[in-house]
Write an enzyme that holds these catalytic residues in place. Structure first.
Site, PDB file in Angstrom:
ATOM      1  N   ASP A  86      -7.340  -3.304   7.449  1.00 21.20           N
ATOM      2  CA  ASP A  86      -7.619  -1.897   7.697  1.00 21.20           C
ATOM      3  C   ASP A  86      -7.823  -1.575   9.185  1.00 21.20           C
ATOM      4  O   ASP A  86      -8.956  -1.526   9.677  1.00 21.20           O
ATOM      5  CB  ASP A  86      -8.846  -1.447   6.883  1.00 21.20           C
ATOM      6  CG  ASP A  86      -8.756   0.039   6.599  1.00 21.20           C
ATOM      7  OD1 ASP A  86      -8.113   0.740   7.400  1.00 21.20           O
ATOM      8  OD2 ASP A  86      -9.306   0.496   5.587  1.00 21.20           O
TER       9      ASP A  86
ATOM     10  N   THR B  41     -18.178   3.215  10.347  1.00 21.98           N
ATOM     11  CA  THR B  41     -19.086   3.475   9.238  1.00 21.98           C
ATOM     12  C   THR B  41     -20.511   3.310   9.757  1.00 21.98           C
ATOM     13  O   THR B  41     -20.829   2.308  10.394  1.00 21.98           O
ATOM     14  CB  THR B  41     -18.787   2.481   8.098  1.00 21.98           C
ATOM     15  OG1 THR B  41     -17.388   2.561   7.831  1.00 21.98           O
ATOM     16  CG2 THR B  41     -19.577   2.800   6.850  1.00 21.98           C
TER      17      THR B  41
ATOM     18  N   TYR C  18      -0.552 -10.658   1.078  1.00 18.65           N
ATOM     19  CA  TYR C  18      -1.409 -10.601  -0.103  1.00 18.65           C
ATOM     20  C   TYR C  18      -2.621 -11.517   0.101  1.00 18.65           C
ATOM     21  O   TYR C  18      -2.468 -12.679   0.492  1.00 18.65           O
ATOM     22  CB  TYR C  18      -0.600 -11.048  -1.328  1.00 18.65           C
ATOM     23  CG  TYR C  18      -1.413 -11.241  -2.584  1.00 18.65           C
ATOM     24  CD1 TYR C  18      -2.326 -10.279  -3.008  1.00 18.65           C
ATOM     25  CD2 TYR C  18      -1.250 -12.391  -3.364  1.00 18.65           C
ATOM     26  CE1 TYR C  18      -3.061 -10.459  -4.170  1.00 18.65           C
ATOM     27  CE2 TYR C  18      -1.973 -12.581  -4.528  1.00 18.65           C
ATOM     28  CZ  TYR C  18      -2.879 -11.611  -4.920  1.00 18.65           C
ATOM     29  OH  TYR C  18      -3.615 -11.794  -6.056  1.00 18.65           O
ATOM     30  N   ALA C  19      -3.811 -10.978  -0.140  1.00 17.35           N
ATOM     31  CA  ALA C  19      -5.046 -11.768  -0.008  1.00 17.35           C
ATOM     32  C   ALA C  19      -5.576 -12.057  -1.419  1.00 17.35           C
ATOM     33  O   ALA C  19      -6.278 -11.220  -2.000  1.00 17.35           O
ATOM     34  CB  ALA C  19      -6.059 -10.997   0.828  1.00 17.35           C
TER      35      ALA C  19
ATOM     36  N   ASP D  75     -14.095  -0.746  13.157  1.00 19.72           N
ATOM     37  CA  ASP D  75     -14.596  -0.493  11.799  1.00 19.72           C
ATOM     38  C   ASP D  75     -14.773  -1.809  11.036  1.00 19.72           C
ATOM     39  O   ASP D  75     -14.322  -1.954   9.900  1.00 19.72           O
ATOM     40  CB  ASP D  75     -13.634   0.451  11.058  1.00 19.72           C
ATOM     41  CG  ASP D  75     -14.295   1.118   9.855  1.00 19.72           C
ATOM     42  OD1 ASP D  75     -15.544   1.082   9.754  1.00 19.72           O
ATOM     43  OD2 ASP D  75     -13.560   1.665   9.010  1.00 19.72           O
TER      44      ASP D  75
ATOM     45  N   LYS E 211     -16.563  -4.125   8.794  1.00 17.46           N
ATOM     46  CA  LYS E 211     -17.588  -4.045   7.740  1.00 17.46           C
ATOM     47  C   LYS E 211     -17.049  -4.844   6.545  1.00 17.46           C
ATOM     48  O   LYS E 211     -15.836  -5.133   6.482  1.00 17.46           O
ATOM     49  CB  LYS E 211     -17.845  -2.585   7.350  1.00 17.46           C
ATOM     50  CG  LYS E 211     -16.603  -1.850   6.888  1.00 17.46           C
ATOM     51  CD  LYS E 211     -16.927  -0.424   6.501  1.00 17.46           C
ATOM     52  CE  LYS E 211     -15.664   0.317   6.099  1.00 17.46           C
ATOM     53  NZ  LYS E 211     -15.880   1.670   5.659  1.00 17.46           N
TER      54      LYS E 211
ATOM     55  N   LEU F   8       2.175  -5.599   3.057  1.00 18.14           N
ATOM     56  CA  LEU F   8       1.088  -6.385   3.654  1.00 18.14           C
ATOM     57  C   LEU F   8       1.025  -7.788   3.070  1.00 18.14           C
ATOM     58  O   LEU F   8       1.441  -8.011   1.919  1.00 18.14           O
ATOM     59  CB  LEU F   8      -0.253  -5.695   3.346  1.00 18.14           C
ATOM     60  CG  LEU F   8      -0.469  -4.319   3.974  1.00 18.14           C
ATOM     61  CD1 LEU F   8      -1.473  -3.513   3.159  1.00 18.14           C
ATOM     62  CD2 LEU F   8      -0.964  -4.476   5.407  1.00 18.14           C
TER      63      LEU F   8
ATOM     64  N   LYS G  79       0.857  -1.186   0.000  1.00 17.39           N
ATOM     65  CA  LYS G  79       0.000   0.000   0.000  1.00 17.39           C
ATOM     66  C   LYS G  79       0.888   1.229   0.000  1.00 17.39           C
ATOM     67  O   LYS G  79       1.783   1.343   0.842  1.00 17.39           O
ATOM     68  CB  LYS G  79      -0.896  -0.020   1.248  1.00 17.39           C
ATOM     69  CG  LYS G  79      -1.968   1.034   1.245  1.00 17.39           C
ATOM     70  CD  LYS G  79      -2.749   1.003   2.532  1.00 17.39           C
ATOM     71  CE  LYS G  79      -4.140   0.517   2.310  1.00 17.39           C
ATOM     72  NZ  LYS G  79      -5.013   0.614   3.459  1.00 17.39           N
TER      73      LYS G  79
ATOM     74  N   ASN H  53     -13.748  -4.095   4.783  1.00 17.43           N
ATOM     75  CA  ASN H  53     -12.486  -4.284   5.517  1.00 17.43           C
ATOM     76  C   ASN H  53     -12.171  -5.751   5.770  1.00 17.43           C
ATOM     77  O   ASN H  53     -11.353  -6.071   6.631  1.00 17.43           O
ATOM     78  CB  ASN H  53     -12.522  -3.509   6.843  1.00 17.43           C
ATOM     79  CG  ASN H  53     -12.451  -2.012   6.613  1.00 17.43           C
ATOM     80  OD1 ASN H  53     -12.029  -1.583   5.536  1.00 17.43           O
ATOM     81  ND2 ASN H  53     -12.858  -1.232   7.585  1.00 17.43           N
TER      82      ASN H  53
HETATM   83  P1  AMP Z   1      -7.579  -0.153   0.572  1.00 14.69           P
HETATM   84  O1  AMP Z   1      -6.714   1.039   0.367  1.00 14.69           O
HETATM   85  O2  AMP Z   1      -7.154  -0.979   1.739  1.00 14.69           O
HETATM   86  O3  AMP Z   1      -9.049   0.199   0.594  1.00 14.69           O
HETATM   87  O4  AMP Z   1      -7.366  -1.121  -0.709  1.00 14.69           O
HETATM   88  C1  AMP Z   1      -7.732  -0.763  -2.024  1.00 14.69           C
HETATM   89  C2  AMP Z   1      -8.018  -2.030  -2.825  1.00 14.69           C
HETATM   90  O5  AMP Z   1      -6.831  -2.817  -2.960  1.00 14.69           O
HETATM   91  C3  AMP Z   1      -9.045  -2.924  -2.167  1.00 14.69           C
HETATM   92  O6  AMP Z   1     -10.259  -2.684  -2.752  1.00 14.69           O
HETATM   93  C4  AMP Z   1      -8.568  -4.330  -2.438  1.00 14.69           C
HETATM   94  O7  AMP Z   1      -9.247  -4.835  -3.581  1.00 14.69           O
HETATM   95  C5  AMP Z   1      -7.112  -4.196  -2.775  1.00 14.69           C
HETATM   96  N1  AMP Z   1      -6.277  -4.682  -1.674  1.00 14.69           N
HETATM   97  C6  AMP Z   1      -5.889  -3.993  -0.572  1.00 14.69           C
HETATM   98  N2  AMP Z   1      -5.104  -4.724   0.216  1.00 14.69           N
HETATM   99  C7  AMP Z   1      -4.984  -5.936  -0.365  1.00 14.69           C
HETATM  100  C8  AMP Z   1      -4.317  -7.152  -0.013  1.00 14.69           C
HETATM  101  N3  AMP Z   1      -3.605  -7.242   1.109  1.00 14.69           N
HETATM  102  N4  AMP Z   1      -4.416  -8.208  -0.854  1.00 14.69           N
HETATM  103  C9  AMP Z   1      -5.156  -8.103  -1.993  1.00 14.69           C
HETATM  104  N5  AMP Z   1      -5.817  -6.988  -2.365  1.00 14.69           N
HETATM  105  C10 AMP Z   1      -5.742  -5.909  -1.576  1.00 14.69           C
END
Ligand code: AMP
Length: 312
Positions: free
Chosen positions: A181, A201, A119-120, A163, A165, A117, A69, A168
């Site tokens: 998050d 939220t 990876y999901a 938070d 939801k 982070l 991120k 997250n």
């Molecule tokens: P966020 O800034 O955390 O809202 O992330 C923005 C987008 O990136 C989200 O909508 C997720 O689809 C994707 N994303 C964030 N973190 C991950 C993660 N650790 N693994 C896979 N996708 C992620």
């Protein structure tokens, strides 16, 4: 004697060089490394959040895949979010649970902060829910079970997420849930340090939050009840008639104006009613959520001695 000492010194030097150059992964893990962007190569963008972009990256030496991120420092300053990001990093980097997204490390340069982070691979649970509209009971029960084990772990570490939801919650390689998050989370070590900050939220906020009263980790238990309802019905329970009708949502939450459709099984209904209680202390404790018949039926577990509960 001198020869032995010299040999030991040489061995130590070789080990340190191996560790620093990344030749030995295990040793490298022991010596904290100062990471920089050049240590990673870009695979592809994953998405854009409120603050910054998320990319799929590969660490060059180990080929290990991570989600990175990237947050602009100017955005942090503009929105007064430095303190919040610092707290998110402090809290999330100290958590180790299979249903909580890991924050491995972070670094920064002149313009940006980079969060490394876990990876999901299956992405956001929110998107899956919108696609399926609602989940079958076995699947909703599995997610609630996983979420409850993670929340029980957080609360034992005196962390309140605040938070919870669908946006997250991410999904791992096998579809397992991962809480992400921690921007609104807080470390509240004693019951006397109950919080007053209004956060989260609206649809998922507990009555004590919308009424501006002090709150405790029981706000996460309320959100668990809201999610349980939403997973089974396809929308959160206290929505106003119009989407933007915040006042109606406030007052429905404060009155616990709950309408559970007939299609929901009696066991699921029982759990929802036990979670969505106005008084925080009347809400079912997380350990008891894990023993609830709707949870044990769908997760093949009979309480905390089961192998499913090892994640606790
Ligand atoms: P966020 O800034 O955390 O809202 O992330 C923005 C987008 O990136 C989200 O909508 C997720 O689809 C994707 N994303 C964030 N973190 C991950 C993660 N650790 N693994 C896979 N996708 C992620």
């Amino acid at each position: 004697m001198v020869a032995v000492e010299t040999r030991m010194q040489t061995t130590i030097i070789i080990l340190v060089v191996a560790a620093l150059t990344g030749k030995c992964f295990l040793l490298r893990a022991l010596i904290p490394k100062v990471w920089c962007l050049d240590d990673f190569e870009l695979a592809r963008p994953l998405g854009k959040g409120q603050f910054g972009q998320v990319y799929l990256m590969r660490e060059r030496q180990s080929r290990f895949v991570v989600a990175m991120k990237v947050v602009l420092k100017s955005d942090l300053l503009k929105h007064n979010m430095e303190h919040q990001l610092r707290r998110e990093i402090d809290i999330q980097s100290n958590l180790r649970h299979k249903h909580i997204l890991r924050l491995d490390t972070f670094f920064h340069d002149e313009k940006r902060v980079y969060l490394v982070l876990e990876y999901a691979p299956q992405g956001e649970l929110y998107k899956r829910l919108r696609k399926m509209v609602k989940f079958p009971e076995w699947q909703a029960s599995k997610y609630i079970y996983e979420l409850a084990t993670a929340l029980a772990y957080l609360h034992r570490k005196h962390v309140i997420h605040r938070d919870i939801k669908p946006e997250n919650l991410l999904l791992g390689a096998h579809g397992e849930l991962k809480i992400s998050d921690f921007g609104w989370s807080v470390h509240a070590p004693s019951p006397s340090s109950r919080r007053l900050t209004f956060c989260g939220t609206l649809d998922y906020l507990a009555p004590e939050m919308v009424e501006g009263r002090v709150h405790s980790n029981r706000v996460d238990v309320w959100s668990l009840g809201v999610l349980c309802y939403e997973f089974l019905v396809g929308k959160p329970p206290f929505e106003g008639l119009q989407e933007e009708d915040r006042q109606a949502t406030y007052s429905r939450i404060a009155k616990v104006d709950l309408d559970i459709p007939e299609t929901i099984s009696s066991e699921a209904r029982d759990l929802i009613l036990k979670l969505l209680k106005y008084h925080p202390d009347h809400r079912l404790g997380l350990e008891r959520v894990l023993l609830h018949p709707w949870i044990t039926r769908h997760n093949g577990t009979k309480g905390s001695s089961s192998s499913h509960n090892r994640g606790l």
